[in-house]
Write an enzyme that holds these catalytic residues in place. Structure first.
Site, PDB file in Angstrom:
ATOM      1  N   GLU A 111       1.518  -0.628  -5.067  1.00 16.37           N
ATOM      2  CA  GLU A 111       0.484   0.359  -5.309  1.00 16.37           C
ATOM      3  C   GLU A 111       1.185   1.708  -5.327  1.00 16.37           C
ATOM      4  O   GLU A 111       1.397   2.343  -4.289  1.00 16.37           O
ATOM      5  CB  GLU A 111      -0.593   0.349  -4.215  1.00 16.37           C
ATOM      6  CG  GLU A 111      -1.759   1.285  -4.565  1.00 16.37           C
ATOM      7  CD  GLU A 111      -2.341   2.056  -3.394  1.00 16.37           C
ATOM      8  OE1 GLU A 111      -3.477   2.550  -3.526  1.00 16.37           O
ATOM      9  OE2 GLU A 111      -1.667   2.196  -2.357  1.00 16.37           O
ATOM     10  N   ASP A 165       0.825  -1.202   0.000  1.00 15.37           N
ATOM     11  CA  ASP A 165       0.000   0.000   0.000  1.00 15.37           C
ATOM     12  C   ASP A 165       0.865   1.260   0.000  1.00 15.37           C
ATOM     13  O   ASP A 165       1.892   1.325   0.687  1.00 15.37           O
ATOM     14  CB  ASP A 165      -0.886  -0.029   1.254  1.00 15.37           C
ATOM     15  CG  ASP A 165      -1.904   1.076   1.292  1.00 15.37           C
ATOM     16  OD1 ASP A 165      -2.752   1.135   0.384  1.00 15.37           O
ATOM     17  OD2 ASP A 165      -1.873   1.883   2.250  1.00 15.37           O
TER      18      ASP A 165
END
Length: 562
Positions: free
Chosen positions: A287, A226
């Site tokens: 990401e 993330d």
């Protein structure tokens, strides 16, 4: 557009040598599961790990290679689990650690690999480290794990810089010191409940290497990282006089001081070195909301991450020219570092593409759609979404699917504002509706309570009445359904080796995208008029029916074989 040179999608001369099994990710189709919205085993209205395990057969029937789980760790759920309080456990709302073991084992038994989410940019404010930082005070080793700074102005009453949170409002919050006085400020690029870690701190780096080891020993096959572009901040924390942009960077401005700093690459080289000591092709997926494609490719150099999400592709306009440009650029950028490209159209952070593509072409991607907002054309959106999905699945490299897109699920376009839970809604002063509309629990059975999501009518976000028509049991074995379109596409993609192929651009007009990948020619019609099939071509698959003359209508993709 004209004829273009063939683009090799995965030259192996620059890649780290590995056995074929270890390279599974290069052509894999990976299915994202948002745990709280996939399947609820106990009827409390929140999806859980046992629910996922009970529905794994859906993934094998669909034909994907792996699943990626959004966070299921202990968390106050201020940001739906992306505020992690314990990186090694399972939140009770999702089950127990034994349920995670059972899910991993059950997936492996079915030939599915398992990727878990890792959230290294920030912890929860409920993490023991942050509690220790607040208690220890300024200058302490405990505070050095995070980014604490004295404020500016008289008495330090102003934030250390002008950075804004991705969710809206200032990116700094002031703490009360142990003696009760107004104190330092801490950085949170997202919600105040998500304090940013200090990745210049050796203890932080050592902790996350150990977290990686923990889950690798538990059998996971990789990590989706993330906010992979955000871990390292510019050392001087310089002011940034521009709004927060989802895709950072570009040719017309300098790099934002909070995103895509060179120091992140050293971190990922150390992670890759660890993963490479484990057999079976363990992977890292970034990401990283970064552009241009060349900056993104840096994350996938041979000694760093294996893949990075292609968000520039996700955001490309629905025109032949824009689709061609982003695909060609993505292939070339991946080729330059010996990587394979990834393709993605939807995830838990964006409006589902079955709704997004129903907006007028060129409309900026909205951050949620709700009551009173301009509404997409639902039928047009699904038609284009099917065409876009079939185009994507014909491309070489790795494709990511978001739960429910195989059903053609739209956004919940009229989700009541009082039901919204995304922190963006409050922090933006109710100007950005946020991501809840893409996170509504998915439908399995048209006539069951909560459409088969769970054994009761409970659902943590309300499901719209139209969900029945999208339910899996209304689409399975129904010719022409979106589910069967995906299922056929995945079967053909595997059988014809499209994931490991190459792209050769064929003669195209301004309204048609046309390329060859191995034995298949792929044509998408973006124009207002139907176009004829090439003479002698055999129709293998189509996103929609041909017209009465056998031509390809607008917003339809076809796969052809000579």
């Amino acid at each position: 557009m004209g004829r273009r040179r063939p683009v090799q999608s995965q030259p192996s001369d620059q890649a780290v040598p590995a056995a074929a099994a270890d390279n599974w990710w290069r052509q894999a189709v990976i299915y994202q599961i948002y745990p709280r919205s996939f399947a609820d085993s106990d009827g409390d209205g929140i999806g859980d790990l046992p629910g996922i395990t009970a529905r794994l057969e859906h993934l094998t029937e669909l034909g994907v290679d792996a699943l990626w789980l959004s966070p299921f760790y202990p968390s106050p759920q201020a940001d739906a689990g992306y505020d992690v309080a314990d990186y090694r456990g399972v939140d009770p709302i999702f089950g127990e650690l034994s349920d995670a073991y059972a899910l991993i084992e059950s997936a492996h038994r079915r030939g599915l690999r398992v990727i878990v989410d890792l959230v290294p940019n920030h912890t929860s404010s409920a993490h023991p480290w942050f509690a220790a930082a607040l208690a220890a005070g300024p200058g302490s080793p405990e505070r050095a794990r995070y980014i604490f700074r004295d404020g500016r102005g008289p008495g330090g009453d102003e934030p250390p810089n002008d950075w804004q949170s991705v969710f809206g409002g200032p990116a700094w919050s002031r703490v009360t010191e142990p003696d009760g006085s107004p104190g330092q400020w801490y950085l949170h690029l997202f919600d105040p409940a998500q304090p940013d870690l200090n990745w210049d701190n050796d203890e932080v780096r050592a902790e996350f290497l150990d977290i990686l080891r923990t889950w690798l020993e538990r059998g996971v096959d990789g990590f989706r990282v993330d906010v992979a572009h955000g871990l390292v901040k510019q050392a001087d924390l310089a002011d940034w006089h521009y709004p927060q942009e989802t895709l950072s960077g570009g040719t017309d401005q300098r790099r934002p001081p909070m995103w895509d700093q060179e120091g992140v690459h050293e971190i990922y080289r150390s992670w890759r070195a660890l993963l490479d000591t484990y057999p079976g092709g363990k992977i890292l997926v970034a990401e990283a909301w970064v552009q241009p494609a060349e900056r993104l490719a840096a994350y996938t150099r041979p000694d760093e991450m294996h893949q990075a999400f292609n968000f520039e592709y996700l955001q490309a306009s629905w025109t032949a020219a824009d689709q061609y440009a982003v695909i060609d650029r993505s292939l070339a950028a991946a080729d330059s570092v010996g990587a394979t490209p990834t393709w993605v159209l939807s995830n838990h952070d964006v409006v589902r593409h079955a709704s997004r593509l129903g907006l007028p072409v060129g409309t900026p991607r909205p951050n949620g759609i709700g009551i009173g907002d301009p509404q997409p054309d639902v039928q047009l959106g699904l038609r284009r979404a099917r065409a876009a999905s079939l185009l994507m699945l014909a491309l070489p490299g790795s494709a990511y699917l978001y739960q429910g897109e195989e059903l053609g699920l739209p956004e919940h376009l009229r989700l009541p504002d009082e039901a919204r839970q995304d922190p963006t809604w409050e922090r933006s002063g109710h100007t950005e509706r946020g991501r809840d509309g893409a996170r509504v629990p998915i439908p399995w059975e048209a006539d069951a309570p909560s459409y088969g999501f769970g054994p009761t009518d409970a659902s943590w976000l309300p499901q719209p009445g139209v969900w029945a028509e999208f339910a899996l049991d209304r689409q399975r074995d129904v010719p022409g359904s979106t589910y069967e379109m995906y299922r056929t596409a995945l079967r053909l993609r595997r059988a014809l080796g499209l994931g490991s192929g190459t792209v050769e651009w064929l003669e195209s007009g301004d309204e048609v995208l046309f390329f060859r990948n191995g034995p298949v020619r792929v044509l998408t019609n973006f124009g207002a008029e139907a176009v004829p099939l090439p003479e002698g071509a055999e129709l293998l698959h189509a996103s929609g029916p041909l017209d009465t003359d056998g031509n390809v209508p607008t917003d339809v993709t076809v796969w052809l074989r000579d």
